[in-house]
Design a protein around this motif. Sequence first.
Motif, PDB file in Angstrom:
ATOM      1  N   LYS A   1     -16.051  69.628  34.440  1.00 34.72           N
ATOM      2  CA  LYS A   1     -16.697  68.342  34.145  1.00 34.72           C
ATOM      3  C   LYS A   1     -17.817  68.032  34.828  1.00 34.72           C
ATOM      4  CE  LYS A   1     -12.652  65.817  31.952  1.00 34.72           C
ATOM      5  NZ  LYS A   1     -11.609  65.179  32.290  1.00 34.72           N
ATOM      6  N   LEU A   2     -17.628  68.404  36.263  1.00 34.74           N
ATOM      7  CA  LEU A   2     -18.687  68.024  37.291  1.00 34.74           C
ATOM      8  C   LEU A   2     -19.957  69.160  36.853  1.00 34.74           C
ATOM      9  CD1 LEU A   2     -16.633  68.171  40.495  1.00 34.74           C
ATOM     10  CD2 LEU A   2     -18.110  66.329  39.530  1.00 34.74           C
ATOM     11  N   THR A   3     -19.736  70.381  36.447  1.00 37.61           N
ATOM     12  CA  THR A   3     -20.947  71.002  36.002  1.00 37.61           C
ATOM     13  C   THR A   3     -21.505  70.586  34.796  1.00 37.61           C
ATOM     14  OG1 THR A   3     -19.579  72.558  34.692  1.00 37.61           O
ATOM     15  CG2 THR A   3     -19.972  73.243  36.985  1.00 37.61           C
ATOM     16  N   VAL A   4     -20.883  70.180  34.063  1.00 39.87           N
ATOM     17  CA  VAL A   4     -21.698  69.329  32.732  1.00 39.87           C
ATOM     18  C   VAL A   4     -22.413  68.318  33.077  1.00 39.87           C
ATOM     19  CG1 VAL A   4     -21.043  67.935  30.686  1.00 39.87           C
ATOM     20  CG2 VAL A   4     -19.739  70.254  31.000  1.00 39.87           C
ATOM     21  N   GLU A   5     -22.116  67.444  34.248  1.00 36.52           N
ATOM     22  CA  GLU A   5     -22.772  66.192  34.710  1.00 36.52           C
ATOM     23  C   GLU A   5     -23.982  66.740  35.680  1.00 36.52           C
ATOM     24  OE1 GLU A   5     -22.557  62.956  34.024  1.00 36.52           O
ATOM     25  OE2 GLU A   5     -21.130  63.526  32.329  1.00 36.52           O
ATOM     26  N   GLY A   6     -24.159  68.183  36.036  1.00 34.58           N
ATOM     27  CA  GLY A   6     -25.176  68.577  36.739  1.00 34.58           C
ATOM     28  C   GLY A   6     -24.701  68.912  38.163  1.00 34.58           C
ATOM     29  N   ALA A   7     -23.565  69.227  38.487  1.00 30.70           N
ATOM     30  CA  ALA A   7     -23.360  69.885  39.611  1.00 30.70           C
ATOM     31  C   ALA A   7     -23.603  71.236  39.697  1.00 30.70           C
ATOM     32  CB  ALA A   7     -21.793  69.369  39.816  1.00 30.70           C
ATOM     33  N   THR A   8     -23.801  71.647  40.848  1.00 33.23           N
ATOM     34  CA  THR A   8     -23.961  73.259  40.972  1.00 33.23           C
ATOM     35  C   THR A   8     -22.799  74.132  41.153  1.00 33.23           C
ATOM     36  OG1 THR A   8     -26.009  72.635  42.364  1.00 33.23           O
ATOM     37  CG2 THR A   8     -25.244  74.993  42.769  1.00 33.23           C
ATOM     38  N   ASP A   9     -22.695  74.883  40.262  1.00 30.02           N
ATOM     39  CA  ASP A   9     -21.317  75.497  40.140  1.00 30.02           C
ATOM     40  C   ASP A   9     -21.771  76.985  41.224  1.00 30.02           C
ATOM     41  OD1 ASP A   9     -19.075  77.115  39.664  1.00 30.02           O
ATOM     42  OD2 ASP A   9     -19.236  76.926  37.467  1.00 30.02           O
ATOM     43  N   SER A  10     -21.200  77.023  42.288  1.00 24.93           N
ATOM     44  CA  SER A  10     -21.165  78.130  43.174  1.00 24.93           C
ATOM     45  C   SER A  10     -19.603  78.769  43.216  1.00 24.93           C
ATOM     46  CB  SER A  10     -21.622  77.770  44.511  1.00 24.93           C
ATOM     47  OG  SER A  10     -22.841  77.470  44.452  1.00 24.93           O
ATOM     48  N   ARG A  11     -18.839  78.729  42.115  1.00 24.69           N
ATOM     49  CA  ARG A  11     -17.518  79.354  42.181  1.00 24.69           C
ATOM     50  C   ARG A  11     -17.761  80.670  42.230  1.00 24.69           C
ATOM     51  NH1 ARG A  11     -14.649  75.995  37.715  1.00 24.69           N
ATOM     52  NH2 ARG A  11     -16.843  76.203  36.948  1.00 24.69           N
ATOM     53  N   ASN A  12     -16.681  81.492  42.639  1.00 21.95           N
ATOM     54  CA  ASN A  12     -16.759  83.020  42.198  1.00 21.95           C
ATOM     55  C   ASN A  12     -14.900  83.274  41.629  1.00 21.95           C
ATOM     56  OD1 ASN A  12     -15.158  82.527  44.649  1.00 21.95           O
ATOM     57  ND2 ASN A  12     -16.001  84.139  45.591  1.00 21.95           N
ATOM     58  N   HIS A  13     -15.200  84.364  41.118  1.00 21.93           N
ATOM     59  CA  HIS A  13     -13.854  84.843  40.633  1.00 21.93           C
ATOM     60  C   HIS A  13     -12.920  85.226  41.754  1.00 21.93           C
ATOM     61  CE1 HIS A  13     -14.684  83.547  36.349  1.00 21.93           C
ATOM     62  NE2 HIS A  13     -15.818  84.310  36.654  1.00 21.93           N
ATOM     63  N   VAL A  14     -11.758  84.833  41.729  1.00 20.77           N
ATOM     64  CA  VAL A  14     -10.722  85.524  42.726  1.00 20.77           C
ATOM     65  C   VAL A  14      -9.824  86.573  42.143  1.00 20.77           C
ATOM     66  CG1 VAL A  14      -8.903  85.005  44.312  1.00 20.77           C
ATOM     67  CG2 VAL A  14     -10.707  83.317  44.031  1.00 20.77           C
ATOM     68  N   LYS A  15      -9.792  87.586  42.611  1.00 25.17           N
ATOM     69  CA  LYS A  15      -8.886  88.680  41.869  1.00 25.17           C
ATOM     70  C   LYS A  15      -7.879  89.002  42.763  1.00 25.17           C
ATOM     71  CE  LYS A  15     -12.722  91.041  39.562  1.00 25.17           C
ATOM     72  NZ  LYS A  15     -13.621  92.195  39.426  1.00 25.17           N
ATOM     73  N   ALA A  16      -6.752  89.345  42.102  1.00 20.98           N
ATOM     74  CA  ALA A  16      -5.545  89.806  42.812  1.00 20.98           C
ATOM     75  C   ALA A  16      -5.484  91.057  43.231  1.00 20.98           C
ATOM     76  CB  ALA A  16      -4.245  89.444  41.794  1.00 20.98           C
ATOM     77  N   ALA A  17      -4.976  91.008  44.567  1.00 21.67           N
ATOM     78  CA  ALA A  17      -4.966  92.233  45.410  1.00 21.67           C
ATOM     79  C   ALA A  17      -3.593  92.984  45.333  1.00 21.67           C
ATOM     80  CB  ALA A  17      -5.345  91.964  46.768  1.00 21.67           C
ATOM     81  N   ALA A  18      -2.644  92.311  44.904  1.00 21.59           N
ATOM     82  CA  ALA A  18      -1.116  92.521  44.942  1.00 21.59           C
ATOM     83  C   ALA A  18      -0.679  92.778  43.408  1.00 21.59           C
ATOM     84  CB  ALA A  18      -0.342  91.756  45.529  1.00 21.59           C
ATOM     85  N   PRO A  19      -0.080  93.790  43.014  1.00 16.75           N
ATOM     86  CA  PRO A  19       0.423  93.865  41.647  1.00 16.75           C
ATOM     87  C   PRO A  19       1.257  93.019  41.450  1.00 16.75           C
ATOM     88  CG  PRO A  19       0.690  95.927  42.878  1.00 16.75           C
ATOM     89  CD  PRO A  19       0.347  95.096  43.964  1.00 16.75           C
ATOM     90  N   GLY A  20       1.235  92.462  40.037  1.00 14.34           N
ATOM     91  CA  GLY A  20       2.163  91.431  39.497  1.00 14.34           C
ATOM     92  C   GLY A  20       1.691  90.029  40.036  1.00 14.34           C
TER      93      GLY A  20
END
Length: 79
Positions: free
Chosen positions: A57-76
């Motif tokens: 919702k914030l990005t739709v209103e014009g906020a800057t999106d500096s998120r990154n994708h977090v990937k799992a390091a452990a199986p499961g």
Amino acid sequence: MTVRIENHLCYFTLDDNGQEQSLPATRVTILTDNDKAMSCVDLAGKRIYITEAEADKLTVEGATDSRNHVKAAAPGSVI
């Protein structure tokens, strides 16, 4: 909910007493806390954690999106 948006102005709840800080959406930057795998915003020296729906919702209103994708390091892992 830790954030509400009215007329492109974002109100963030800072504490349990309901204290709020407001900013125009264009001055908000959404970050990722990699250790918690959560989206957040840094305000008034505090990290405010928000849901992905709130971040979107914030990005739709014009906020800057500096998120990154977090990937799992452990199986499961759920992430």
